[in-house]
Design a protein around this motif. Sequence first.
Motif, mmCIF file in Angstrom:
data_model
loop_
_atom_site.group_PDB
_atom_site.id
_atom_site.type_symbol
_atom_site.label_atom_id
_atom_site.label_comp_id
_atom_site.label_asym_id
_atom_site.label_seq_id
_atom_site.Cartn_x
_atom_site.Cartn_y
_atom_site.Cartn_z
ATOM 1 N N PHE A 28 8.138 1.142 5.011
ATOM 2 C CA PHE A 28 9.181 0.134 4.899
ATOM 3 C C PHE A 28 10.344 0.530 3.989
ATOM 4 C CE2 PHE A 28 5.580 -2.820 6.103
ATOM 5 C CZ PHE A 28 6.035 -3.006 7.409
ATOM 6 N N THR A 29 10.317 1.756 3.457
ATOM 7 C CA THR A 29 11.471 2.237 2.700
ATOM 8 C C THR A 29 12.111 3.462 3.346
ATOM 9 O OG1 THR A 29 10.070 3.578 1.239
ATOM 10 C CG2 THR A 29 10.681 1.370 0.458
ATOM 11 N N GLU A 30 11.467 4.013 4.350
ATOM 12 C CA GLU A 30 11.999 5.216 4.998
ATOM 13 C C GLU A 30 12.167 4.996 6.496
ATOM 14 O OE1 GLU A 30 9.816 8.712 3.873
ATOM 15 O OE2 GLU A 30 9.925 8.189 1.745
ATOM 16 N N GLY A 31 12.956 3.994 6.833
ATOM 17 C CA GLY A 31 13.306 3.816 8.238
ATOM 18 C C GLY A 31 12.916 2.493 8.866
ATOM 19 N N TYR A 32 12.026 1.746 8.275
ATOM 20 C CA TYR A 32 11.579 0.497 8.885
ATOM 21 C C TYR A 32 11.818 -0.717 7.986
ATOM 22 C CZ TYR A 32 9.524 3.399 12.453
ATOM 23 O OH TYR A 32 9.356 4.296 13.474
ATOM 24 N N ILE A 86 18.606 -12.250 6.308
ATOM 25 C CA ILE A 86 18.493 -10.794 6.291
ATOM 26 C C ILE A 86 19.867 -10.254 5.937
ATOM 27 C CG2 ILE A 86 18.092 -8.720 7.672
ATOM 28 C CD1 ILE A 86 16.086 -10.371 9.315
ATOM 29 N N VAL A 87 19.891 -9.352 4.970
ATOM 30 C CA VAL A 87 21.149 -8.750 4.535
ATOM 31 C C VAL A 87 21.015 -7.233 4.550
ATOM 32 C CG1 VAL A 87 21.812 -10.754 3.144
ATOM 33 C CG2 VAL A 87 20.567 -8.877 2.070
ATOM 34 N N TYR A 88 22.159 -6.587 4.618
ATOM 35 C CA TYR A 88 22.211 -5.124 4.676
ATOM 36 C C TYR A 88 23.004 -4.600 3.489
ATOM 37 C CZ TYR A 88 23.095 -0.465 6.575
ATOM 38 O OH TYR A 88 23.159 0.890 6.762
ATOM 39 N N ASP A 89 22.447 -3.628 2.800
ATOM 40 C CA ASP A 89 23.128 -2.947 1.700
ATOM 41 C C ASP A 89 23.649 -1.626 2.267
ATOM 42 O OD1 ASP A 89 23.904 -1.475 -0.509
ATOM 43 O OD2 ASP A 89 22.047 -1.757 -1.622
ATOM 44 N N PRO A 90 24.954 -1.543 2.579
ATOM 45 C CA PRO A 90 25.467 -0.326 3.211
ATOM 46 C C PRO A 90 25.462 0.898 2.297
ATOM 47 C CG PRO A 90 27.265 -1.836 2.728
ATOM 48 C CD PRO A 90 25.979 -2.560 2.409
ATOM 49 N N VAL A 91 25.449 0.704 0.999
ATOM 50 C CA VAL A 91 25.408 1.854 0.081
ATOM 51 C C VAL A 91 24.070 2.576 0.217
ATOM 52 C CG1 VAL A 91 25.443 2.571 -2.341
ATOM 53 C CG2 VAL A 91 27.065 0.839 -1.523
ATOM 54 N N ARG A 92 22.983 1.818 0.247
ATOM 55 C CA ARG A 92 21.650 2.426 0.391
ATOM 56 C C ARG A 92 21.238 2.584 1.842
ATOM 57 N NH1 ARG A 92 17.250 -0.383 -3.427
ATOM 58 N NH2 ARG A 92 17.804 -2.164 -2.156
ATOM 59 N N GLY A 93 21.930 1.888 2.755
ATOM 60 C CA GLY A 93 21.484 1.886 4.149
ATOM 61 C C GLY A 93 20.139 1.191 4.232
ATOM 62 N N SER A 101 0.882 -1.168 0.000
ATOM 63 C CA SER A 101 0.000 0.000 0.000
ATOM 64 C C SER A 101 0.919 1.218 0.000
ATOM 65 C CB SER A 101 -0.897 0.016 1.242
ATOM 66 O OG SER A 101 -0.137 0.333 2.399
ATOM 67 N N PRO A 102 0.425 2.376 -0.403
ATOM 68 C CA PRO A 102 1.294 3.557 -0.395
ATOM 69 C C PRO A 102 1.897 3.834 0.990
ATOM 70 C CG PRO A 102 -0.665 4.007 -1.685
ATOM 71 C CD PRO A 102 -0.875 2.669 -1.027
ATOM 72 N N GLY A 103 1.093 3.669 2.017
ATOM 73 C CA GLY A 103 1.593 3.912 3.375
ATOM 74 C C GLY A 103 2.672 2.931 3.788
ATOM 75 N N ASN A 104 2.470 1.655 3.460
ATOM 76 C CA ASN A 104 3.479 0.655 3.806
ATOM 77 C C ASN A 104 4.756 0.838 3.002
ATOM 78 O OD1 ASN A 104 2.106 -0.598 5.840
ATOM 79 N ND2 ASN A 104 1.369 -2.294 4.590
ATOM 80 N N ARG A 105 4.628 1.220 1.750
ATOM 81 C CA ARG A 105 5.838 1.459 0.944
ATOM 82 C C ARG A 105 6.676 2.561 1.574
ATOM 83 N NH1 ARG A 105 6.896 -0.198 -4.821
ATOM 84 N NH2 ARG A 105 5.500 -1.961 -5.037
#
Length: 82
Positions: free
Chosen positions: A21-25, A42-49, A14-18
């Motif tokens: 879950f893309t701006e901090g969560y 679970i992996v972390y992309d340090p370039v994008r954080g 949903s727009p709210g979930n996007r």
Amino acid sequence: MNRNIIKFILAFDSPGNRILFTEGYCYYFALILHERFPNSRIVYDPVRGHFLTLIEGKFYDISGETKPIGEAIDWEVFPDKS
């Protein structure tokens, strides 16, 4: 692309979930995917954080199948989680 994974992700789309879950969560969505698909990592992309979930050799987040920009680091062995 695994249709079961995409179908599960679309249930959250949903727009709210996007935004959520893309701006901090993103870690929490990666955790949700990891709980649902226990053979994942679970992996972390340090370039994008940004956190992603590696399932069956492919990366996923709230947008569906994606790719890290940098080298994805396995969160289990991430050198400094603080």
